[in-house]
Design a protein around this motif. Structure first.
Motif, PDB file in Angstrom:
ATOM      1  N   LEU A 157       0.814  -1.207   0.000  1.00 35.60           N
ATOM      2  CA  LEU A 157       0.000   0.000   0.000  1.00 35.60           C
ATOM      3  C   LEU A 157       0.849   1.259   0.000  1.00 35.60           C
ATOM      4  O   LEU A 157       0.524   2.246  -0.685  1.00 35.60           O
ATOM      5  N   GLU A 158       1.950   1.247   0.721  1.00 38.25           N
ATOM      6  CA  GLU A 158       2.833   2.412   0.739  1.00 38.25           C
ATOM      7  C   GLU A 158       3.376   2.697  -0.654  1.00 38.25           C
ATOM      8  O   GLU A 158       3.428   3.857  -1.088  1.00 38.25           O
ATOM      9  N   SER A 159       3.768   1.638  -1.363  1.00 38.05           N
ATOM     10  CA  SER A 159       4.273   1.812  -2.732  1.00 38.05           C
ATOM     11  C   SER A 159       3.203   2.410  -3.636  1.00 38.05           C
ATOM     12  O   SER A 159       3.485   3.271  -4.476  1.00 38.05           O
ATOM     13  N   PHE A 160       1.972   1.964  -3.472  1.00 40.61           N
ATOM     14  CA  PHE A 160       0.862   2.435  -4.299  1.00 40.61           C
ATOM     15  C   PHE A 160       0.547   3.904  -4.016  1.00 40.61           C
ATOM     16  O   PHE A 160       0.383   4.706  -4.942  1.00 40.61           O
ATOM     17  N   LEU A 161       0.479   4.266  -2.743  1.00 44.26           N
ATOM     18  CA  LEU A 161       0.093   5.631  -2.391  1.00 44.26           C
ATOM     19  C   LEU A 161       1.134   6.666  -2.807  1.00 44.26           C
ATOM     20  O   LEU A 161       0.788   7.809  -3.120  1.00 44.26           O
ATOM     21  N   LYS A 162       2.402   6.277  -2.805  1.00 50.53           N
ATOM     22  CA  LYS A 162       3.439   7.249  -3.177  1.00 50.53           C
ATOM     23  C   LYS A 162       3.932   7.079  -4.621  1.00 50.53           C
ATOM     24  O   LYS A 162       4.875   7.745  -5.032  1.00 50.53           O
ATOM     25  N   ASP A 163       3.261   6.207  -5.380  1.00 50.73           N
ATOM     26  CA  ASP A 163       3.627   6.001  -6.783  1.00 50.73           C
ATOM     27  C   ASP A 163       3.313   7.265  -7.580  1.00 50.73           C
ATOM     28  O   ASP A 163       2.175   7.739  -7.583  1.00 50.73           O
ATOM     29  N   PRO A 164       4.289   7.855  -8.266  1.00 46.03           N
ATOM     30  CA  PRO A 164       4.034   9.081  -9.027  1.00 46.03           C
ATOM     31  C   PRO A 164       3.199   8.841 -10.286  1.00 46.03           C
ATOM     32  O   PRO A 164       2.649   9.773 -10.857  1.00 46.03           O
ATOM     33  N   ALA A 165       3.125   7.580 -10.734  1.00 44.15           N
ATOM     34  CA  ALA A 165       2.346   7.238 -11.930  1.00 44.15           C
ATOM     35  C   ALA A 165       1.547   5.965 -11.641  1.00 44.15           C
ATOM     36  O   ALA A 165       1.891   4.875 -12.115  1.00 44.15           O
ATOM     37  N   PRO A 166       0.450   6.069 -10.861  1.00 45.56           N
ATOM     38  CA  PRO A 166      -0.220   4.864 -10.381  1.00 45.56           C
ATOM     39  C   PRO A 166      -1.254   4.257 -11.320  1.00 45.56           C
ATOM     40  O   PRO A 166      -1.739   3.153 -11.069  1.00 45.56           O
ATOM     41  N   THR A 167      -1.642   4.946 -12.404  1.00 43.40           N
ATOM     42  CA  THR A 167      -2.749   4.471 -13.233  1.00 43.40           C
ATOM     43  C   THR A 167      -2.275   3.566 -14.368  1.00 43.40           C
ATOM     44  O   THR A 167      -1.092   3.548 -14.733  1.00 43.40           O
ATOM     45  N   LEU A 168      -3.239   2.850 -14.972  1.00 43.85           N
ATOM     46  CA  LEU A 168      -2.934   2.013 -16.133  1.00 43.85           C
ATOM     47  C   LEU A 168      -2.430   2.860 -17.299  1.00 43.85           C
ATOM     48  O   LEU A 168      -1.508   2.462 -18.011  1.00 43.85           O
ATOM     49  N   ALA A 169      -3.053   4.012 -17.494  1.00 45.14           N
ATOM     50  CA  ALA A 169      -2.665   4.884 -18.609  1.00 45.14           C
ATOM     51  C   ALA A 169      -1.223   5.346 -18.486  1.00 45.14           C
ATOM     52  O   ALA A 169      -0.570   5.648 -19.490  1.00 45.14           O
TER      53      ALA A 169
END
Length: 439
Positions: A157-169
């Motif tokens: 979850l930490e990786s997901f929340l701070k991901d600068p480009a989290p979407t499929l696009a």
């Protein structure tokens, strides 16, 4: 938005909610009359577990008639079944309560205080990190992450929340994997809660359940983190197939908050990852609220009792005691006896033989491997781990100390007979990163 007929707690006063001091629901929900006290003279020849109300313990431990079965240290087998009867251990307080609500709505704090008041076991919201502790010596996959390439490391979850480009696009194919891992964690936490109740007779209070996990899957889809096929795969092939054998809770308590209130709650909680995340947008939070009120609450309300309260940050002991009074007033938490009535049908006509089977089933699931329990789909690549990702991690994990031999076995002893004779070694708990590098 679909209206929801629910039992309403009337004692907790929340100024400003829906216009009056005593109203506790948001305007999007439809209120029904409070539960009335049950006439106990009507009920005869039914076990306490099947008919009596939940009662407060006043924060004190309850006296139990039978010694709890220590399911953490030993398995419940066919040998135990004739001597350890499940029904005799269960009473009016052997119930499953689930606390649900939007992000930062105070679920964990309320659940812990409620469990203390009722002398129930508190089951906190699970983390996917619990799935990474494997092996007899407690090896943690995350301890080995720094030895892998960044693209092969675990995605929590930490990786997901701070991901600068989290979407499929934006090219992120890891969000679906995280969604499946969270569902697995919730499933195992709920499995352990059921096993605890059947083994000890003590009720449980859980934060969220496998059924409410779908609100995040829907939010993931509507906000571009997983595809339509990914949502379909999660809903039809994963969630539906894995929850069908589990009984739904006796009672669901929903802590209601709209998007603006949820945003205020997130700021008040002051978790830097949540406050600054590109994930927790208004659209994501609105999707969660909509899915709760359109799908999850109406469907669960058909099978269990439901109470809805406003989100109350820093809930007091007095407010919890008022909620307990409402729980006590719910009356008869048992199935009506009508064959086509779904409410609490999961807990109807229980027999010792059936409960013993469930205990063995939950025990075996508890001991199962927790990682990679879901099937893979090539039609939704964001919901699967690619081949190179799996190979890289498995080669590293399988070569780690503590995985090449049976737990407690030291090859220097040269003989398992010495272990049988009492020279079994205690596994080393030292963080292995400081002295081990793979060949």
């Amino acid at each position: 938005m679909a209206a929801i007929a629910i039992r309403v707690a009337s004692k907790l006063k929340t100024p400003g909610a829906c216009g009056t001091a005593n109203t506790i629901l948001s305007t999007s929900l439809c209120c029904a009359a409070p539960a009335t006290a049950l006439n106990n003279n009507v009920i005869k020849n039914i076990t306490a577990f099947q008919h009596a109300n939940i009662t407060s313990a006043g924060g004190k431990p309850r006296q139990r008639k039978y010694k709890p079965f220590d399911y953490r240290k030993k398995s419940f087998t066919l040998f135990h079944q004739p001597f350890d009867r499940t029904l005799r251990r269960l009473d009016e307080n052997s119930k499953v309560i689930v606390i649900d609500g939007p992000i930062a709505s105070g679920k964990s704090e309320f659940a812990e205080k409620l469990a203390h008041e009722l002398d129930f076991k508190f089951v906190p919201q699970p983390s996917v990190n619990s799935l990474y502790i494997m092996g007899g010596d407690g090896l943690n996959y995350q301890d080995l992450d720094e030895l892998l390439d960044p693209e092969h490391r675990l995605y929590d979850l930490e990786s997901f929340l701070k991901d600068p480009a989290p979407t499929l696009a934006e090219g992120n194919l890891r969000a679906g994997e995280l969604q499946l891992d969270y569902f697995t964690a919730r499933l195992y936490a709920y499995n352990d809660a059921l096993l605890h109740m059947l083994s000890t007779g003590q009720g449980v209070v859980c934060v969220r359940s496998p059924w409410s996990d779908r609100v995040f899957a829907k939010a993931m889809y509507e906000n571009g983190f997983i595809s339509r096929r990914g949502l379909q795969y999660y809903t039809e092939e994963i969630a539906s197939n894995h929850t069908c054998d589990f009984p739904r809770p006796h009672l669901m308590i929903y802590l209601d908050a709209d998007v603006e209130q949820t945003k205020e709650n997130i700021k008040r909680r002051n978790n830097e990852l949540e406050v600054n995340s590109k994930v927790l947008t208004d659209g994501f939070l609105q999707s969660i609220e909509n899915e709760y009120k359109d799908r999850v609450i109406p469907e669960l309300e058909e099978h269990c009792e439901l109470l809805v309260y406003p989100s109350v940050p820093d809930i007091t002991e007095h407010e919890v005691s008022l909620m307990v009074e409402d729980i006590e007033s719910l009356g008869d938490l048992k199935h009506s006896g009508v064959s086509d009535d779904p409410r609490l049908h999961d807990w109807s006509n229980l027999r010792d033989e059936e409960l013993a089977f469930k205990r063995r089933d939950y025990q075996s699931l508890r001991r199962a491997e927790l990682v990679n329990t879901h099937e893979q789909t090539y039609e939704a690549p964001e919901m699967m781990r690619d081949e190179y990702f799996q190979v890289a991690r498995n080669e590293l994990y399988n070569s780690a100390p503590g995985w090449q031999y049976e737990t407690g076995w030291d090859p220097a002893l040269q003989s398992k007979w010495k272990i049988a004779l009492g020279q079994r070694l205690v596994p080393d708990k030292t963080d292995r990163r400081h002295f081990w590098v793979p060949a």
